[in-house]
Scaffold this motif. Sequence first.
Motif, short mmCIF file in Angstrom:
data_model
loop_
_atom_site.label_atom_id
_atom_site.label_comp_id
_atom_site.label_asym_id
_atom_site.label_seq_id
_atom_site.Cartn_x
_atom_site.Cartn_y
_atom_site.Cartn_z
N LEU A 200 29.52 10.88 -20.78
CA LEU A 200 30.42 9.95 -19.75
C LEU A 200 29.36 9.71 -18.48
O LEU A 200 28.88 10.76 -17.83
N GLU A 213 26.51 1.50 -21.30
CA GLU A 213 27.25 1.45 -22.46
C GLU A 213 26.41 1.02 -23.64
O GLU A 213 26.70 1.59 -24.84
N ARG A 218 30.29 6.38 -22.81
CA ARG A 218 31.46 5.97 -21.99
C ARG A 218 31.30 5.87 -20.51
O ARG A 218 30.08 6.48 -19.96
#
Length: 336
Positions: A200, A213, A218
């Motif tokens: 993330l 990305e 994420r």
Amino acid sequence: MRELTYTGRWQAEWRDAPDPVIDGPGQAIVSPVAATTCDVDSQILAGHGPIPAPYALGHECVARVVEISEDVTSVTPGQLVVVPWSISCGTCDQCSVGHTAHCTAVPDMAMYGTPIGGNWGGLLSDLVKVPFADAMLVPLLDGLDPIAMASASDNWTLAWRLVAPHLQRTPGASVLVVARGSIGLYVCDIARALGASDVLYVSPNSEHRSLAETFGARTAAEIAPIHKGFDLAVEATGRVDQLAVAAQSLKPEGFCESAGNHFRPGELPLLAMYLNSVNLRIARDNVRPNIPAALELAAAGEVDPRAVVSDVFDWEELPERIVERHAKPVFTRDLT
């Protein structure tokens, strides 16, 4: 020769300096051919650095060897090399255990680009003197693009160190990246290549999120702490409030790596970190021992550091372009 010199908030100019000369054993003179800004340079140019102007800028580059002392054996004139950001002898007690940012053969914190621990000049200069050349200089592997690897002196290799050893110890670990500049993007790419189960990436910069990305991460513009969320959290913002978010988003006994350069004070949630058994490292990076492994990963073709380069400019454009706040510009000359 000329040195690119920081002269004040968002100001830089060429200034003349004496050409460096070989005057003792173990030395090399190099000419940077692909140089870039470190993430911390934006803070320096914005006036948040640790010492006042003026001083020579730059501590990330691939350079061409121009001249060496007779006793230097690891590099030859004409060869492309990575120049580590910190000055290290390679043989003192600290260097012998890999702590090259704390070499005892030179003044404390000796480095290029900021006159802390002596004035060693900057790597955004026409010529640079390298002491301890056999210990410091790392030949660029055949086939690697100097533009892509201009940051191997610091940010690229630092990103490797922030994540690779953890994924080697804990295959498939989950990784939180809270970042602002190139380091976090490199971490996303490296984490994916080395098998992280989840990445993330958190940044307010929409272009950076889009790039992350493409590395399989994420993304989010911001987050609140994620209780017991990740095996590893990497903070590369220079903001203590963001370090606090990262430190509170770990599984019990998780590891938080901070890329540091927190020039402004703040508070950490120490009780919450204690109760969750957080391991926190915030450190000047001992880059030299890790450069070979970081280059080998790049040479394997499983990562794309060139994608993080935002702009490529001619060397002569340095004074005007460096103050335009490009994300990761590379300045080139004499690449062939």
